[in-house]
Scaffold this active site. Sequence first.
Site, PDB file in Angstrom:
ATOM      1  N   HIS A  51       1.074  -1.344  -0.035  1.00 27.10           N
ATOM      2  CA  HIS A  51       0.024  -0.313   0.087  1.00 27.10           C
ATOM      3  C   HIS A  51       0.826   1.315   0.038  1.00 27.10           C
ATOM      4  CE1 HIS A  51      -3.185  -2.794   1.093  1.00 27.10           C
ATOM      5  NE2 HIS A  51      -2.572  -3.277   2.089  1.00 27.10           N
ATOM      6  N   SER A  74       1.453  -0.198  -5.388  1.00 27.92           N
ATOM      7  CA  SER A  74       0.799  -0.539  -4.241  1.00 27.92           C
ATOM      8  C   SER A  74       0.184  -1.932  -4.615  1.00 27.92           C
ATOM      9  CB  SER A  74      -0.621   0.333  -4.335  1.00 27.92           C
ATOM     10  OG  SER A  74      -1.126   0.428  -3.019  1.00 27.92           O
ATOM     11  N   SER A  79      -5.691   1.694  -2.232  1.00 25.69           N
ATOM     12  CA  SER A  79      -4.976   2.085  -1.176  1.00 25.69           C
ATOM     13  C   SER A  79      -4.053   3.036  -1.249  1.00 25.69           C
ATOM     14  CB  SER A  79      -4.388   0.638  -0.543  1.00 25.69           C
ATOM     15  OG  SER A  79      -3.419   0.221  -1.251  1.00 25.69           O
ATOM     16  N   ASP A 142       3.464  -7.681  -0.065  1.00 30.44           N
ATOM     17  CA  ASP A 142       2.196  -7.455   0.831  1.00 30.44           C
ATOM     18  C   ASP A 142       0.803  -8.386   0.120  1.00 30.44           C
ATOM     19  OD1 ASP A 142      -0.081  -7.063   2.535  1.00 30.44           O
ATOM     20  OD2 ASP A 142       0.461  -4.853   2.915  1.00 30.44           O
ATOM     21  N   GLU A 204       4.618  -9.320   4.060  1.00 27.58           N
ATOM     22  CA  GLU A 204       3.885  -8.576   5.342  1.00 27.58           C
ATOM     23  C   GLU A 204       2.687  -9.036   5.932  1.00 27.58           C
ATOM     24  OE1 GLU A 204       5.120  -5.779   6.042  1.00 27.58           O
ATOM     25  OE2 GLU A 204       2.907  -4.583   6.995  1.00 27.58           O
ATOM     26  N   ASN A 229       4.864 -11.328   8.868  1.00 26.84           N
ATOM     27  CA  ASN A 229       3.611 -10.973   9.500  1.00 26.84           C
ATOM     28  C   ASN A 229       3.824 -11.734  11.044  1.00 26.84           C
ATOM     29  OD1 ASN A 229       0.603 -10.691   9.399  1.00 26.84           O
ATOM     30  ND2 ASN A 229       0.653 -12.781   9.743  1.00 26.84           N
ATOM     31  N   LYS A 234       4.732  -7.676  14.711  1.00 25.54           N
ATOM     32  CA  LYS A 234       3.771  -7.156  13.370  1.00 25.54           C
ATOM     33  C   LYS A 234       2.268  -7.708  13.739  1.00 25.54           C
ATOM     34  CE  LYS A 234       1.933  -7.090   9.294  1.00 25.54           C
ATOM     35  NZ  LYS A 234       0.353  -7.368   9.069  1.00 25.54           N
ATOM     36  N   ASP A 238       0.080  -4.569  14.513  1.00 24.28           N
ATOM     37  CA  ASP A 238      -0.504  -4.021  13.344  1.00 24.28           C
ATOM     38  C   ASP A 238      -2.158  -4.705  13.089  1.00 24.28           C
ATOM     39  OD1 ASP A 238      -1.251  -4.401  10.240  1.00 24.28           O
ATOM     40  OD2 ASP A 238       0.606  -3.776   9.727  1.00 24.28           O
ATOM     41  N   ASN A 239      -1.998  -5.813  13.120  1.00 24.97           N
ATOM     42  CA  ASN A 239      -3.093  -6.694  12.478  1.00 24.97           C
ATOM     43  C   ASN A 239      -4.422  -6.232  13.672  1.00 24.97           C
ATOM     44  OD1 ASN A 239      -1.202  -7.825  11.305  1.00 24.97           O
ATOM     45  ND2 ASN A 239      -2.042  -9.719  11.086  1.00 24.97           N
ATOM     46  N   CYS A 243      -5.895  -2.353  13.039  1.00 27.00           N
ATOM     47  CA  CYS A 243      -7.335  -2.474  12.652  1.00 27.00           C
ATOM     48  C   CYS A 243      -8.159  -1.882  13.580  1.00 27.00           C
ATOM     49  CB  CYS A 243      -7.868  -3.771  12.368  1.00 27.00           C
ATOM     50  SG  CYS A 243      -7.028  -4.579  10.809  1.00 27.00           S
ATOM     51  N   HIS A 349      -7.393  -9.332   3.272  1.00 25.08           N
ATOM     52  CA  HIS A 349      -6.418  -8.919   2.336  1.00 25.08           C
ATOM     53  C   HIS A 349      -7.233  -8.861   0.901  1.00 25.08           C
ATOM     54  CE1 HIS A 349      -2.696  -7.687   0.869  1.00 25.08           C
ATOM     55  NE2 HIS A 349      -3.008  -8.077  -0.303  1.00 25.08           N
ATOM     56  N   HIS A 404      -3.483   1.942   8.751  1.00 28.67           N
ATOM     57  CA  HIS A 404      -3.056   2.112   9.864  1.00 28.67           C
ATOM     58  C   HIS A 404      -2.270   3.168  10.330  1.00 28.67           C
ATOM     59  CE1 HIS A 404      -4.745  -2.007  10.046  1.00 28.67           C
ATOM     60  NE2 HIS A 404      -3.555  -2.469  10.148  1.00 28.67           N
ATOM     61  N   SER A 412       5.727  -2.737  12.328  1.00 33.09           N
ATOM     62  CA  SER A 412       5.684  -3.801  11.186  1.00 33.09           C
ATOM     63  C   SER A 412       6.920  -3.554  10.249  1.00 33.09           C
ATOM     64  CB  SER A 412       4.420  -3.582  10.094  1.00 33.09           C
ATOM     65  OG  SER A 412       3.411  -3.681  11.105  1.00 33.09           O
ATOM     66  N   GLN A 416      10.074  -5.328   8.512  1.00 34.63           N
ATOM     67  CA  GLN A 416      10.491  -5.408   7.056  1.00 34.63           C
ATOM     68  C   GLN A 416      12.041  -4.925   6.798  1.00 34.63           C
ATOM     69  OE1 GLN A 416       9.217  -6.686   4.488  1.00 34.63           O
ATOM     70  NE2 GLN A 416       7.044  -6.680   4.601  1.00 34.63           N
TER      71      GLN A 416
HETATM   72  P1  NAI Z   1      -5.990 -14.830  11.419  1.00 30.95           P
HETATM   73  O1  NAI Z   1      -5.550 -16.224  10.976  1.00 30.95           O
HETATM   74  O2  NAI Z   1      -5.435 -14.370  12.635  1.00 30.95           O
HETATM   75  O3  NAI Z   1      -7.501 -14.842  11.368  1.00 30.95           O
HETATM   76  C1  NAI Z   1      -8.617 -15.143  10.755  1.00 30.95           C
HETATM   77  C2  NAI Z   1      -9.533 -15.898  11.511  1.00 30.95           C
HETATM   78  O4  NAI Z   1     -10.836 -16.057  10.569  1.00 30.95           O
HETATM   79  C3  NAI Z   1      -9.191 -17.063  12.190  1.00 30.95           C
HETATM   80  O5  NAI Z   1      -9.403 -17.249  13.365  1.00 30.95           O
HETATM   81  C4  NAI Z   1      -9.960 -18.212  11.451  1.00 30.95           C
HETATM   82  O6  NAI Z   1     -10.270 -19.169  12.162  1.00 30.95           O
HETATM   83  C5  NAI Z   1     -11.404 -17.370  11.125  1.00 30.95           C
HETATM   84  N1  NAI Z   1     -12.218 -17.774   9.854  1.00 30.95           N
HETATM   85  C6  NAI Z   1     -11.635 -18.328   8.763  1.00 30.95           C
HETATM   86  N2  NAI Z   1     -12.892 -18.546   7.875  1.00 30.95           N
HETATM   87  C7  NAI Z   1     -13.950 -18.316   8.582  1.00 30.95           C
HETATM   88  C8  NAI Z   1     -15.377 -18.042   8.349  1.00 30.95           C
HETATM   89  N3  NAI Z   1     -15.788 -18.658   7.101  1.00 30.95           N
HETATM   90  N4  NAI Z   1     -16.035 -17.567   9.044  1.00 30.95           N
HETATM   91  C9  NAI Z   1     -15.628 -16.948  10.407  1.00 30.95           C
HETATM   92  N5  NAI Z   1     -14.275 -17.132  10.678  1.00 30.95           N
HETATM   93  C10 NAI Z   1     -13.418 -17.543   9.611  1.00 30.95           C
HETATM   94  O7  NAI Z   1      -5.581 -13.904  10.498  1.00 30.95           O
HETATM   95  P2  NAI Z   1      -5.421 -12.325  10.449  1.00 30.95           P
HETATM   96  O8  NAI Z   1      -4.065 -11.925  10.832  1.00 30.95           O
HETATM   97  O9  NAI Z   1      -6.529 -11.773  11.654  1.00 30.95           O
HETATM   98  O10 NAI Z   1      -5.705 -11.724   9.194  1.00 30.95           O
HETATM   99  C11 NAI Z   1      -6.880 -11.613   8.656  1.00 30.95           C
HETATM  100  C12 NAI Z   1      -6.943 -11.049   7.111  1.00 30.95           C
HETATM  101  O11 NAI Z   1      -6.725  -9.847   7.370  1.00 30.95           O
HETATM  102  C13 NAI Z   1      -5.830 -11.577   6.228  1.00 30.95           C
HETATM  103  O12 NAI Z   1      -6.588 -11.616   4.921  1.00 30.95           O
HETATM  104  C14 NAI Z   1      -4.792 -10.467   6.336  1.00 30.95           C
HETATM  105  O13 NAI Z   1      -3.961 -10.787   5.458  1.00 30.95           O
HETATM  106  C15 NAI Z   1      -5.786  -9.359   6.546  1.00 30.95           C
HETATM  107  N6  NAI Z   1      -5.092  -8.304   6.994  1.00 30.95           N
HETATM  108  C16 NAI Z   1      -5.586  -7.067   6.865  1.00 30.95           C
HETATM  109  C17 NAI Z   1      -5.034  -5.863   7.426  1.00 30.95           C
HETATM  110  C18 NAI Z   1      -5.608  -4.485   7.066  1.00 30.95           C
HETATM  111  O14 NAI Z   1      -5.065  -3.411   7.282  1.00 30.95           O
HETATM  112  N7  NAI Z   1      -6.923  -4.440   6.445  1.00 30.95           N
HETATM  113  C19 NAI Z   1      -3.978  -5.842   8.265  1.00 30.95           C
HETATM  114  C20 NAI Z   1      -3.287  -7.129   8.714  1.00 30.95           C
HETATM  115  C21 NAI Z   1      -3.964  -8.373   7.893  1.00 30.95           C
END
Ligand code: NAI
Length: 483
Positions: A51, A74, A79, A142, A204, A229, A234, A238-239, A243, A349, A404, A412, A416
């Site tokens: 991003h 990006s 983003s 990322d 990332e 990650n 991180k 960050d996550n 968020c 993501h 963020h 984070s 990196q």
């Molecule tokens: P995580 O693996 O810690 O959490 C995801 C959760 O979703 C897990 O606990 C899993 O059991 C649950 N899950 C999976 N399928 C499901 C379903 N059908 N219904 C309900 N729950 C379900 O992953 P994390 O780190 O929380 O990341 C989640 C997403 O967010 C990823 O795609 C990651 O890349 C992205 N992300 C986005 C950020 C942003 O700024 N927008 C920042 C960091 C990560």
Amino acid sequence: MDFKVADLSLADYGRTEIELAEHEMPGLMAMRERYGAEKPLAGARIAGSLHMTTQTAVLIETLTALGAEVRWASCNIFSTQDHAAAAVAVGPEGTVDAPAGVPVFAWKGETLEEYWWCTQQILDWGTDAEGNQRFANMILDDGGDATLLVHLGVEAEKKGEAPDPATATSTEQRIIFEVLQSSLAASKDRWTNVAREIIGVTEETTTGVLRLYDMMREGSLLFPAINVNDSVTKSKFDNKYGCRHSLVDGINRATDVLMGGKVTVVCGYGDVGKGCAESLRGQGARVIVTEIDPICALQAAMDGYQVSTLDDVIETADIVITATGNKDVVSVDQMRRMKKNAILGNIGHFDNEIDMAGLETYPGVVRKNVKPQVDLWTFPEGEGNAIIVLSEGRLMNLGNATGHPSFVMSNSFTNQVLAQIEVFTKPQDYPVGVYVLPKHLDEEVARLHLDALGVRLTTLTDDQAKYLGVSVEGPFKSDEYRY
Ligand code: NAI
């Protein structure tokens, strides 16, 4: 210098924001101080796909201060902060008329075709003075799109043919197949040459890391990868805390609805979901969590949230946010059952968490654009059967807000920078595989952020350290510790 941004005249505004962000990013500034003279990244040609925000600008200029050459795109079509992109292209020493910064290929609101064009620009470095072809030799990714493109390209070159765009199952896949077809027509070994140059990638986010482990299991991974990650500093910051900040920021900027008292659903209670649920609760919303994992479901319940299935609560929800990193989490049928003007957004993501393709092709559905990245979708059945969808189902905290804040991104991005130094300067220590940074570096990243918050750390006595079986300087926990 080649680059493509929306509007170079925004560079002054971008530069001021970058300078303000530097103050909030002590980890990155410490990297500049510690390694600026030594320049451990001299010779690195980093292709960055992340991003293009103000915080990323501070990362980019830290990498160049450490000696790297950098090209940037990006990793999401919505983003980019155009003023940050302009400032990076102009550079601290350049002017709008004579840009002298880093080649950036990013603007807010790219088409998917433009997005994949930008991704190609960061891997391909043109020719040097002697006419030799140059490519990136490091990737900072990322979500894994840059890494994916190289791998798909190599696969197509090995087979001698690219996948047929007519067989694609989504618009984005068709575009990627077209990119592969045209690059194969132009060169039989372009991607093989790129892959040969790449020393390693530092990834990332959760979703990109999943892709890397998949490739490693299949035996198709072409170069070593550092999983940034899963540094504690991180994903647990960050996550979660990132968020917690940017989810409600995105909802507010997009809709300005009052969240207090409303029924909100967070799908997924991983690191991102935990931050999202806490932020909605902080607004006084009634928060329901959905989960597939019994451990995370139990955590959510013990944190005081109702845990249910989406099907059971969809009709009562005012706001639904997906945070799973999974696909097909919200179906069109569920969207149809939502309340009038209920809000649907994704903070994971990729945009496949919500069935946007199904929504777009639903017979009789009407899309009305309210403003950039906010759409009202009206279903043909029933009176006022409409929902508000944020950022076309793409990560709404970056599409509808500015992602963020600097302080959390400093954690984070310090990981990196350390990961780039680690794999670039010690390639012999990293045969093809996926690695996390050692714990002492993780603890170091945290340490670099304590002073700014006035945190005073307790020092172990020798006796206490011995009792715990750790060293006074750390690491303080075993690799299995989960925080
Ligand atoms: P995580 O693996 O810690 O959490 C995801 C959760 O979703 C897990 O606990 C899993 O059991 C649950 N899950 C999976 N399928 C499901 C379903 N059908 N219904 C309900 N729950 C379900 O992953 P994390 O780190 O929380 O990341 C989640 C997403 O967010 C990823 O795609 C990651 O890349 C992205 N992300 C986005 C950020 C942003 O700024 N927008 C920042 C960091 C990560």
